[in-house]
Design an enzyme around this catalytic site. Structure first.
Site, PDB file in Angstrom:
ATOM      1  N   SER A 145      47.571  12.734  48.002  1.00 31.14           N
ATOM      2  CA  SER A 145      47.646  14.196  47.813  1.00 31.14           C
ATOM      3  C   SER A 145      48.977  14.602  47.217  1.00 31.14           C
ATOM      4  O   SER A 145      49.056  15.576  46.476  1.00 31.14           O
ATOM      5  CB  SER A 145      47.521  14.917  49.158  1.00 31.14           C
ATOM      6  OG  SER A 145      46.184  15.112  49.497  1.00 31.14           O
TER       7      SER A 145
ATOM      8  N   ASP B 270      42.690  23.766  46.725  1.00 30.44           N
ATOM      9  CA  ASP B 270      43.316  23.218  47.930  1.00 30.44           C
ATOM     10  C   ASP B 270      43.131  24.184  49.099  1.00 30.44           C
ATOM     11  O   ASP B 270      42.161  24.945  49.115  1.00 30.44           O
ATOM     12  CB  ASP B 270      44.811  22.976  47.634  1.00 30.44           C
ATOM     13  CG  ASP B 270      45.352  21.770  48.374  1.00 30.44           C
ATOM     14  OD1 ASP B 270      45.306  21.793  49.608  1.00 30.44           O
ATOM     15  OD2 ASP B 270      45.824  20.823  47.722  1.00 30.44           O
TER      16      ASP B 270
ATOM     17  N   HIS C 290      48.828  22.054  53.578  1.00 34.91           N
ATOM     18  CA  HIS C 290      48.560  21.083  52.517  1.00 34.91           C
ATOM     19  C   HIS C 290      48.681  21.714  51.134  1.00 34.91           C
ATOM     20  O   HIS C 290      49.349  21.200  50.250  1.00 34.91           O
ATOM     21  CB  HIS C 290      47.152  20.509  52.732  1.00 34.91           C
ATOM     22  CG  HIS C 290      46.790  19.379  51.824  1.00 34.91           C
ATOM     23  ND1 HIS C 290      46.166  19.584  50.608  1.00 34.91           N
ATOM     24  CD2 HIS C 290      46.957  18.052  51.943  1.00 34.91           C
ATOM     25  CE1 HIS C 290      45.962  18.402  50.031  1.00 34.91           C
ATOM     26  NE2 HIS C 290      46.429  17.461  50.812  1.00 34.91           N
TER      27      HIS C 290
END
Ligand SMILES: *[C@@H]1O[C@H](CO)[C@@H](O)[C@H](O)[C@H]1NC(C)=O
Ligand SMILES: *[C@@H]1O[C@H](CO)[C@@H](O)[C@H](O)[C@H]1NC(C)=O
Ligand SMILES: *[C@@H]1O[C@H](CO)[C@@H](O)[C@H](O)[C@H]1NC(C)=O
Ligand SMILES: *[C@@H]1O[C@H](CO)[C@@H](O)[C@H](O)[C@H]1NC(C)=O
Length: 746
Positions: free
Chosen positions: A535, A157, A226
């Site tokens: 996600s 990620d 994220h």
């Protein structure tokens, strides 16, 4: 990418192959002068064949030297070597060089490096919201699995923010001794940033253009948020304060699926959310070497991921997102049968908001409206109500909005215009009955702090009826509150969640499973934020897999996936079917959610599992793994249709004649068990299971059964859906069945 552009690409590749013999001589001449512009290519060579990584690297260099006929050119074009989990390399090559390299013995594919995107749809920066705790695994499972403490989850990620309270390592035992990974330091990442929680951290710049490092740092630190969010969903420690502070809307605790699992961070995506295939492959290559148990990738991967197959062969469970391409069919790209592909669901009654009309009638909608203490605007008092059938800028033009609550029957996509008009003209609130919006945070974002509430169609009629009947219609909106437990309606598949079937491999049902992915509270830098996307759904599954792995150490990735798929919920506690949000609300089908919405309890004790030996995959993908082209060495005639893989699903996209599909189940429940088949045939298909009863005992743990599917009509049809459930008093082991009758011969 549309299918037309990929087919024209294919045509170009075919043309290059046909012309190759003629061009070889001239290419030999031009190569010496470095003719043609160079691009980054990834050569995939399959399993690691040499012992030491150095030998693997040397063999790659030899190959490239042979191709380029120069040791220096080879060193100059080599960008990266994959040498732990699988063999391959990234190199700068011309199209001609790449084409010739693909012909080398041992080369499985040579493809241009791709760029992926992380799959969060949108963000909201509120502090301290919590997600409903009804989805998170129950404490019994947590206790039995010791909160996942022995399990290492690898996150590919944007990095993490190690200071987040979600990554505190207080009370953790030592790092598992099998861990072989690194803690790579950088400008804002010291060696002390790794801990007993974040046990490893690396970053991958390979093949990443330099402009992507702007606003980021060359270290595992997350500058996008994220990676921090997804990592804390999978394995964040419990943080009570996270929930306490958000205006009293939410109650509960922010914590990951496996709150004590260890995190291994592989930063391959950069601050704008772009992920580079060269870097993602390097991360997976290292993760296989390092000893992770679960890999979670919240990025939109395309086609079959050969790197993930190597991980799965090593017993690592790989979890992918389905993607956020929305509710139309065939938006899903990932087709790897060896990974778990995760769709996103929402529980849209999480934040009920009471609207009171002037006649004391109360209506419950939902919103993220909270009382802003020092707001000069609306304070939750009765104010004028206006009801409009349509709310385009034109419709509203000239309407006095000062202090008004506007109701819009949002038939078209007029919601954003209405929200803007209200914000610009001093309005107090907006009530909408939308048809496709399923993300409250998207709505709240557009409303910029004013009270925006979503109501059902039936409630919408009540509001407008009152408006029509009253001479001075009034309404007030109270701040949202949170409910959990059985007040929440059945979950819905989110409208943004990508849908099956896959265009390239419709005989493999995708997605596999659905998990919460809407309005998820998790860590963001030093605080907490709510984000939505597939996600957010994938790391829920990664966390649950971590818990299941503790209970079932010897289970293969396929067995764990089977446990998750066959026990998933297709209805809520009251038997209401799970719905799917799209252009309209409908009952969800396997193309929306695979087996259904994840059920961690059930998955812990599935009764029967559908296991797969990873080497079986090559029988089906001999000609496909890692390449779109058909290499000359590939014998396509021996490749079986993918619905013969022992997956916990059956998908027959071209049912012309009766076919028989076999499945093998292993009893992992009580030794002496009897299971009966319950068949729900897809419409238009006759489905027969034989034998109809499976009897297991100490000597018979594994049973094979057959499913005969026969088309009932000679009609080219759409996909229809059914299921096959093996059940007894305690267990129900359900797999989805999908079929489409076709009449065309291919
Ligand atoms: C991480 O490392 C940076 C730089 O060395 C340091 O300033 C920071 O305090 C560290 N954070 C933690 C949680 O150790
Ligand atoms: C809210 O308003 C009061 C009085 O005007 C003021 O004292 C206080 O600092 C304000 N609080 C915030 C968070 O702005
Ligand atoms: C609103 O109405 C005024 C006056 O009729 C006109 O000039 C203006 O263009 C209109 N605006 C919109 C957005 O329709
Ligand atoms: C491909 O497989 C078929 C069936 O097993 C066999 O008859 C054929 O000879 C094979 N072709 C090649 C080129 O190996």
């Amino acid at each position: 990418m549309g299918s037309s552009s990929s087919s024209s690409q294919h045509a170009r590749q075919v043309a290059a192959w046909v012309l190759l013999p003629l061009l070889c001589f001239s290419m030999l001449l031009s190569r010496a002068h470095g003719g043609g512009s160079r691009k980054l290519y990834i050569a995939y060579l399959g399993d690691v064949k040499h012992g030491h990584p150095d030998e693997v690297v040397a063999s790659h260099h030899d190959m490239l030297t042979t191709l380029l006929q120069s040791k220096e050119d080879s060193s100059a074009s080599m960008v990266y070597n994959y040498k732990h989990g699988f063999s391959g390399f990234a190199a700068m090559l011309t199209v001609d060089q790449a084409t010739r390299l693909a012909e080398f013995p041992g080369v499985i594919s040579v493809e241009p490096s791709k760029t992926y995107k992380t799959t969060t749809t949108r963000s909201w920066d509120f502090l301290g919201l919590n997600y409903p705790s009804s989805h998170t695994p129950a404490s019994e499972l947590l206790q039995a699995s010791n909160y996942g403490e022995n399990i290492i989850i690898g996150m590919v990620d944007t990095g993490v923010w190690p200071e987040s309270r979600s990554f505190s390592d207080q009370g953790y035992g030592p790092v598992p001794s099998r861990w072989k990974g690194k803690c790579q330091v950088g400008p804002d990442w010291g060696s002390n940033n790794c801990s007993r929680k974040v046990i490893g951290a690396q970053f991958y710049t390979v093949g990443v253009p330099e402009e992507y490092f702007k606003g980021d740092s060359l270290s595992p630190r997350d500058h996008n948020n994220h990676g921090t969010h997804t990592a804390s969903i999978a394995a964040g420690s419990a943080v009570e304060e996270a929930a306490a502070s958000f205006h009293g809307i939410a109650a509960g605790v922010a914590r990951g699926g496996a709150p004590h699992a260890r995190l291994a961070v592989y930063k391959s995506c950069w601050s704008d959310g772009s992920c580079f295939e060269t870097a993602v492959l390097a991360a997976i290559d290292d993760a296989i070497h390092d000893g992770v148990d679960v890999l979670s990738l919240s990025l939109e991967m395309s086609e079959n991921s050969f790197a993930a197959l190597h991980a799965v062969k090593k017993g690592i469970v790989v979890v992918h997102t389905a993607g956020n391409k929305g509710y139309l069919m065939q938006t899903i790209k990932d087709t790897s049968p060896w990974v778990i592909t995760v769709a996103a669901t929402s529980n849209d009654r999480s934040f009920p908001t009471v609207i009171t009309l002037g006649n004391k009638q109360q209506i419950v909608g939902q919103s993220l409206y909270y009382q802003v203490k020092n707001s000069s605007s609306y304070r939750g008092d009765f104010t004028n109500l206006i009801c409009m059938p349509s709310c385009t800028a034109e419709d509203l033009n000239g309407t006095d909005m000062k202090g008004v609550i506007l109701f819009c029957n949002d038939k078209g996509a007029t919601f954003l215009q209405a929200a803007q008009y209200i914000v610009d003209n001093g309005g107090s609130g907006l009530i909408v009955s939308p048809t496709i919006v399923d993300d409250l945070f998207n709505i709240a974002e557009a409303c910029q702090g004013i009270a925006c509430v979503v109501v059902d169609i039936a409630d919408a009629d009540k509001i407008c009826q009152y408006y029509d009947d009253s001479s001075s219609p009034l309404a007030k909106i109270e701040p949202a509150c949170t409910v959990t437990g059985n007040e929440i309606l059945a979950p819905k598949v989110a409208s943004f969640s990508s849908r099956g079937p896959s265009v390239t491999y419709p005989a493999i049902l995708k997605p596999d499973i659905a998990a919460p992915g809407v309005n998820i509270l998790a860590a963001k830098k030093d605080s907490y934020a709510v984000l939505s996307g597939t996600s957010q759904a994938a790391p829920h599954v990664a966390g649950i897999v971590a818990l299941l792995k503790v209970l079932h150490l010897d289970w293969s990735p396929a067995a764990l996936k089977s446990a998750i798929v066959t026990t998933a919920h297709v209805t809520d506690e009251r038997g209401m079917p799970i719905l799917a949000q799209g252009s309209s609300l409908k009952i969800a089908d396997p193309f929306d959610y695979g087996g259904g919405n994840i059920n961690p309890y059930g998955a812990a004790h599935p009764g029967l599992i559908y296991d797969i030996d990873p080497s079986d995959y090559s029988k089906f993908f001999k000609c496909a793994i890692g390449t779109k082209r058909t290499p000359v060495t590939c014998n396509t005639t021996t490749t079986l249709p993918a619905y013969y893989i022992n997956l916990p699903s059956i998908s027959v996209p071209d049912l012309r004649h009766p076919i028989t599909v076999y499945r093998t189940v292993t009893n992992v429940g009580e030794v002496n068990s009897v299971y009966h088949a319950a068949v729900q045939s897809p419409m238009g298909v006759k489905m027969k299971v034989f034998p109809p009863v499976l009897i297991f005992d100490a000597a018979n743990k594994v049973q094979t059964y057959q499913v005969k599917l026969s088309p009932m009509w000679k009609l080219h049809g759409d996909y229809t859906f059914g299921s096959l459930t093996w059940h007894n008093d305690q267990k129900a082991v359900r797999i989805p069945v999908v079929a489409r009758i076709t009449i065309q011969e291919i």
